[in-house]
Scaffold this motif. Structure first.
Motif, PDB file in Angstrom:
ATOM      1  N   GLN A 197       0.820  -1.223   0.000  1.00  0.00           N
ATOM      2  CA  GLN A 197       0.000   0.000   0.000  1.00  0.00           C
ATOM      3  C   GLN A 197       0.848   1.265   0.000  1.00  0.00           C
ATOM      4  O   GLN A 197       0.417   2.313  -0.451  1.00  0.00           O
ATOM      5  CB  GLN A 197      -0.908   0.022   1.241  1.00  0.00           C
ATOM      6  CG  GLN A 197      -2.162  -0.800   1.055  1.00  0.00           C
ATOM      7  CD  GLN A 197      -2.978  -0.930   2.351  1.00  0.00           C
ATOM      8  OE1 GLN A 197      -2.701  -0.292   3.355  1.00  0.00           O
ATOM      9  NE2 GLN A 197      -3.976  -1.781   2.321  1.00  0.00           N
ATOM     10  N   HIS A 198       2.085   1.142   0.539  1.00  0.00           N
ATOM     11  CA  HIS A 198       2.932   2.341   0.650  1.00  0.00           C
ATOM     12  C   HIS A 198       4.173   2.247  -0.218  1.00  0.00           C
ATOM     13  O   HIS A 198       5.175   2.905   0.052  1.00  0.00           O
ATOM     14  CB  HIS A 198       3.308   2.566   2.123  1.00  0.00           C
ATOM     15  CG  HIS A 198       2.117   2.811   2.976  1.00  0.00           C
ATOM     16  ND1 HIS A 198       1.522   1.818   3.726  1.00  0.00           N
ATOM     17  CD2 HIS A 198       1.356   3.916   3.143  1.00  0.00           C
ATOM     18  CE1 HIS A 198       0.468   2.312   4.338  1.00  0.00           C
ATOM     19  NE2 HIS A 198       0.339   3.584   4.003  1.00  0.00           N
ATOM     20  N   ILE A 199       4.101   1.462  -1.255  1.00  0.00           N
ATOM     21  CA  ILE A 199       5.284   1.193  -2.082  1.00  0.00           C
ATOM     22  C   ILE A 199       5.840   2.477  -2.707  1.00  0.00           C
ATOM     23  O   ILE A 199       7.045   2.614  -2.888  1.00  0.00           O
ATOM     24  CB  ILE A 199       4.947   0.128  -3.165  1.00  0.00           C
ATOM     25  CG1 ILE A 199       6.211  -0.387  -3.841  1.00  0.00           C
ATOM     26  CG2 ILE A 199       3.963   0.628  -4.172  1.00  0.00           C
ATOM     27  CD1 ILE A 199       5.964  -1.627  -4.699  1.00  0.00           C
ATOM     28  N   THR A 200       4.994   3.453  -2.964  1.00  0.00           N
ATOM     29  CA  THR A 200       5.467   4.686  -3.614  1.00  0.00           C
ATOM     30  C   THR A 200       6.442   5.454  -2.722  1.00  0.00           C
ATOM     31  O   THR A 200       7.233   6.239  -3.221  1.00  0.00           O
ATOM     32  CB  THR A 200       4.290   5.625  -3.933  1.00  0.00           C
ATOM     33  OG1 THR A 200       3.444   5.643  -2.805  1.00  0.00           O
ATOM     34  CG2 THR A 200       3.506   5.173  -5.146  1.00  0.00           C
ATOM     35  N   GLN A 201       6.388   5.204  -1.391  1.00  0.00           N
ATOM     36  CA  GLN A 201       7.229   5.995  -0.486  1.00  0.00           C
ATOM     37  C   GLN A 201       8.727   5.815  -0.727  1.00  0.00           C
ATOM     38  O   GLN A 201       9.515   6.692  -0.424  1.00  0.00           O
ATOM     39  CB  GLN A 201       6.889   5.658   0.974  1.00  0.00           C
ATOM     40  CG  GLN A 201       5.571   6.294   1.386  1.00  0.00           C
ATOM     41  CD  GLN A 201       5.105   5.845   2.755  1.00  0.00           C
ATOM     42  OE1 GLN A 201       5.780   5.092   3.458  1.00  0.00           O
ATOM     43  NE2 GLN A 201       3.917   6.302   3.144  1.00  0.00           N
ATOM     44  N   GLY A 202       9.126   4.664  -1.256  1.00  0.00           N
ATOM     45  CA  GLY A 202      10.558   4.445  -1.484  1.00  0.00           C
ATOM     46  C   GLY A 202      11.029   4.944  -2.840  1.00  0.00           C
ATOM     47  O   GLY A 202      12.224   4.950  -3.130  1.00  0.00           O
TER      48      GLY A 202
END
Ligand SMILES: C[S@@+](CC[C@H](N)C(=O)[O-])C[C@H]1O[C@@H](n2cnc3c(N)ncnc32)[C@H](O)[C@@H]1O
Length: 266
Positions: A138-143
């Motif tokens: 769900q938070h893959i974009t953060q990296g």
């Protein structure tokens, strides 16, 4: 093994966003949260901070990272072959059940291949792994900001988009497949923890403590054959007796690899 062990949930300097994340983890099915450390201070911990989520046991820790999928995605976008995709033969619009989600690398590559109209259902029997990977996807974009080359940036974008097509379930694959209609998905994929310790040094090794190790049952493969419209795929170590025991035909290729893929066409 810690698959069902109580886990302490800890947050460093929690702000509103981190408090929301703690609440989210507390609601994830199957996870066994401890209220306080045991007398010996040996309980595993899920540490939530602004830098991410880490599952820790003593000096060892694991977290979600699309590293392996990222390297594979870069190669796929450059037009290189990927053995998993060759074995599964996924095409645009397909639905795949990844019956052994683990870190979710294969699920991400599948989601990339099936495109906008396709879907991936990822099944994981370990509740804490299912929660960790669901949060990571769900938070893959953060990296993404760490991608320092054009190739990496493109691959990261593609994976972030693909991640939205993966639905993660805390489930035992035998039970889940039994509940599925006949010919309701295109491909069912198994990548069970191997019977040998061959993979001690590879990227799956950190999963060992937290994962389910029981062998794949013949009845489960039969259920997979009933559920799939196209094929059922098994990844196993080279020369594994599992292919024969479970009725898979080994695909050629990967001469220098320690693993093979087997297929049942349905
Ligand atoms: C070798 S890992 C899979 C790695 C994965 N293919 C990837 O790309 O990261 C196997 C995973 O399957 C899970 N597993 C094993 N038996 C299962 C079952 N009966 N139902 C659901 N998940 C299971 C294990 O807990 C483990 O996380």
């Amino acid at each position: 093994m810690f698959k069902d062990s109580p886990i302490l949930l800890k947050a460093t300097q929690p702000d509103l966003e981190l408090c929301e994340k703690i609440r989210w983890f507390r609601q994830q099915p199957g996870c066994n949260w401890a209220d306080r450390q045991d007398a010996l201070g040996t309980l595993p911990e899920l540490k939530i901070s602004r830098h991410g989520v880490k599952l820790m046991q003593g000096p060892e820790s694991i977290s979600f990272h699309p590293n392996m999928a990222l390297i594979r995605a870069i190669n796929i976008l450059r037009g290189a072959a990927d053995r998993f995709l060759t074995a599964t033969q996924l095409s645009s619009g397909d639905i795949l059940i990844d019956a052994t989600l683990g870190f979710g690398s294969d699920a991400l590559i599948a989601a990339l291949a099936v495109g906008e109209g396709g879907r991936v259902l990822g099944l994981e029997k370990s509740p804490i792994l299912a929660a960790l990977i669901k949060d990571g996807l769900q938070h893959i974009t953060q990296g993404r900001s760490k991608a320092n080359t054009e190739h990496k940036k493109k691959a990261w974008e593609a994976l972030a988009e693909a991640a939205s097509r993966i639905a993660v379930y805390w489930a035992d694959h035998s039970e889940f497949l039994r509940s599925m209609g006949s010919k309701s998905v295109d491909v069912v994929y198994f990548d069970p923890m191997f019977r040998s310790t061959l993979r001690q040094s590879d990227s799956i090794q950190p999963l060992h403590k937290w994962s389910e190790h029981s062998p794949l049952a013949r009845e489960t493969v039969l259920e997979a054959c009933r559920t799939a419209r196209k094929r059922v795929v098994l990844k196993e170590r080279k020369n594994s007796g599992e292919f024969e025991r479970l009725g898979f035909k080994i695909l050629s290729g990967g001469r220098y690899s320690s693993i093979d893929y087997g297929v049942i066409l349905v």
